[in-house]
Design an enzyme around this catalytic site. Structure first.
Site, short mmCIF file in Angstrom:
data_model
loop_
_atom_site.label_atom_id
_atom_site.label_comp_id
_atom_site.label_asym_id
_atom_site.label_seq_id
_atom_site.Cartn_x
_atom_site.Cartn_y
_atom_site.Cartn_z
N CYS A 54 32.39 79.02 102.44
CA CYS A 54 32.77 78.31 103.66
C CYS A 54 33.79 77.20 103.43
O CYS A 54 33.55 76.03 103.72
CB CYS A 54 31.53 77.74 104.34
SG CYS A 54 30.35 79.01 104.77
N CYS A 87 40.44 73.08 110.19
CA CYS A 87 39.79 73.27 111.48
C CYS A 87 39.63 71.90 112.14
O CYS A 87 39.53 70.89 111.44
CB CYS A 87 38.41 73.91 111.27
SG CYS A 87 37.58 74.36 112.81
N GLU A 138 41.88 80.41 102.73
CA GLU A 138 40.90 81.14 101.93
C GLU A 138 40.55 82.46 102.62
O GLU A 138 40.39 82.50 103.83
CB GLU A 138 39.65 80.25 101.85
CG GLU A 138 38.67 80.62 100.78
CD GLU A 138 37.57 79.53 100.64
OE1 GLU A 138 37.86 78.33 100.78
OE2 GLU A 138 36.44 79.94 100.39
N CYS A 193 30.30 71.83 107.61
CA CYS A 193 31.36 72.77 107.22
C CYS A 193 32.48 72.05 106.47
O CYS A 193 33.00 71.03 106.92
CB CYS A 193 31.91 73.45 108.46
SG CYS A 193 33.23 74.61 108.10
N LEU A 204 25.45 79.11 116.71
CA LEU A 204 24.54 78.31 117.53
C LEU A 204 23.94 77.17 116.70
O LEU A 204 24.09 76.00 117.03
CB LEU A 204 23.44 79.23 118.07
CG LEU A 204 22.90 78.94 119.45
CD1 LEU A 204 23.99 78.72 120.48
CD2 LEU A 204 21.99 80.09 119.89
N CYS A 244 32.33 70.48 112.79
CA CYS A 244 30.93 70.76 112.45
C CYS A 244 30.58 70.02 111.16
O CYS A 244 31.30 70.10 110.17
CB CYS A 244 30.70 72.27 112.25
SG CYS A 244 31.08 73.24 113.71
N CYS A 289 36.99 88.78 105.12
CA CYS A 289 36.80 87.60 105.96
C CYS A 289 38.12 86.82 105.94
O CYS A 289 38.59 86.43 104.88
CB CYS A 289 35.66 86.76 105.37
SG CYS A 289 35.48 85.14 106.14
N1 SAH Z 1 34.97 78.44 113.74
C1 SAH Z 1 34.22 79.65 113.79
C2 SAH Z 1 34.42 80.57 112.60
C3 SAH Z 1 34.51 79.98 111.22
S1 SAH Z 1 33.06 79.46 110.41
C4 SAH Z 1 32.74 79.36 114.01
O1 SAH Z 1 32.38 78.20 114.05
O2 SAH Z 1 31.98 80.30 114.18
C5 SAH Z 1 32.09 80.89 110.11
C6 SAH Z 1 30.58 80.61 110.09
O3 SAH Z 1 30.22 79.87 108.91
C7 SAH Z 1 30.13 79.77 111.26
O4 SAH Z 1 28.92 80.25 111.79
C8 SAH Z 1 29.93 78.41 110.63
O5 SAH Z 1 29.11 77.61 111.40
C9 SAH Z 1 29.36 78.81 109.28
N2 SAH Z 1 29.36 77.76 108.26
C10 SAH Z 1 30.25 76.79 108.05
N3 SAH Z 1 29.88 76.00 107.01
C11 SAH Z 1 28.73 76.51 106.56
C12 SAH Z 1 27.85 76.16 105.49
N4 SAH Z 1 28.09 75.10 104.70
N5 SAH Z 1 26.76 76.93 105.31
C13 SAH Z 1 26.50 78.01 106.11
N6 SAH Z 1 27.28 78.39 107.11
C14 SAH Z 1 28.38 77.64 107.34
#
Ligand code: SAH
Length: 329
Positions: free
Chosen positions: A317, A96, A76, A103, A199, A100, A89
């Site tokens: 995301c 991944c 994406e 995500c 964070l 998390c 982006c």
């Molecule tokens: N792996 C990297 C970059 C990809 S995610 C990272 O973790 O930073 C890009 C951003 O989107 C990250 O800050 C991630 O935590 C956030 N993100 C992922 N899912 C999300 C969601 N459902 N709502 C808001 N932010 C989200």
């Protein structure tokens, strides 16, 4: 690397065809001899991505793309229009493996780490498709950039190269979930990119719950790595903090975060979390977001709430990719 016995300047010509003119075949390279074009055709291929879906926002022209890679993986990418220029982006991996819990990209693990060319192609294809110049890139699509370290560094050097797209490093943002060793490695690269660190919590207790990667990368060591990164590069760090209702959005949480970030050259980006239907997370209320922002700001931490783009094509995301894959199954 195959040596094909050509003059050095030929490489420059070819590089220009690929990275400035976005040629998709060697036959277009009109300033090369027939003979050389045939030789290239025989030994090389020009990478390309197949566009399988595109959603355009009627509100702000934000455009979401699904591309298919050679091995059928789906990734994406998103085109965003800001007053200061267009930004794309990009994904650095298909899926991944960081896990998390909020995500969607991580739900099926990682299928492939992208090559530098697959990352570049996302930008080039979108420029061609939109007919617009892209001046910035954020590595915030699916994947953990520092888990595909070498290819990501190559990508940054290629897109930054004077002979190619010549995108300023300051227009490139790399977002990581916080892999400490790799942050130190990155600091040594001497790049002028912006580092963004996800964070999402003020302490390890909450962070461990929503980001499994935090167990091996605890917050005090992570924040120390960030301090060292700033000292080495003189670049301000961005902290991303997705606000999840009743998980990390209390006044207490904001105060604890402000305390931990004191004295660090940084900027906090608050992102009301996008609800993920596979999980039970709900975005914070507007009041909670405002309260959180107010507490950080009043304690001297520069904070912004991320503006939401493309709300009519909401599939943020990694959710668009996930839905497409599930439908295909
Ligand atoms: N792996 C990297 C970059 C990809 S995610 C990272 O973790 O930073 C890009 C951003 O989107 C990250 O800050 C991630 O935590 C956030 N993100 C992922 N899912 C999300 C969601 N459902 N709502 C808001 N932010 C989200």
């Amino acid at each position: 690397m195959l040596l094909i016995g050509e003059k050095k300047f030929r490489a420059k010509q070819i590089y220009r065809w690929l990275h400035v003119k976005y040629a998709d075949s060697f036959s277009q390279m009109s300033d090369l001899s027939e003979n050389l074009r045939a030789k290239l055709e025989e030994n090389y291929t020009i990478g390309s991505l197949k566009q399988v879906k595109k959603l355009v926002s009627k509100i702000d022209n934000t455009t979401k793309y699904l591309f298919e890679l050679d091995n059928n993986c789906i990734i994406e990418s998103v085109f965003m229009q800001y007053s200061y220029g267009n930004t794309v982006c990009i994904s650095t991996q298909a899926g991944c493996r960081m896990g998390c819990t909020f995500c969607a990209s991580t739900l099926d693990g990682v299928e492939k780490s992208l090559s530098p060319s697959e990352m570049l192609s996302q930008v080039y294809e979108i420029e061609k498709d939109k007919g617009e110049t892209v001046s910035g890139v954020v590595l915030m699509g699916s994947g953990e950039p520092l888990d595909n370290y070498d290819n990501v560094i190559k990508f940054i050097k290629l897109i930054n190269s004077k002979e190619g797209k010549n995108m300023g490093q300051r227009h490139i943002t790399l977002s990581t979930c916080g892999l400490i060793n790799k942050i130190y490695e990155l600091a040594d690269e001497d790049l002028q990119i912006t580092l963004a660190v996800s964070l999402h919590a003020p302490n390890d207790m909450i962070r461990n719950r929503i980001m499994p990667v935090s167990k091996a990368n605890p917050m005090d060591k992570l924040l120390q790595a960030c301090r060292d990164y700033v000292a080495k590069t003189n670049r301000r760090i961005t902290f991303e903090y997705s606000l999840i209702k009743d998980v990390n959005d209390s006044a207490e949480n904001a105060k604890e975060l402000a305390e931990k970030l004191k004295g660090l050259l940084c900027h906090v980006n608050l992102i009301p979390v996008n609800d993920v239907k596979e999980r039970d997370y709900v975005r914070s209320t507007n009041e909670a977001v405002k309260r959180f922002e107010g507490i950080l700001t009043s304690r001297g931490i520069e904070t912004t709430v991320r503006r939401k783009l493309g709300s009519d094509i909401d599939a943020a995301c990694g959710q668009l990719r996930k839905r497409y894959k599930d439908e295909k199954r």
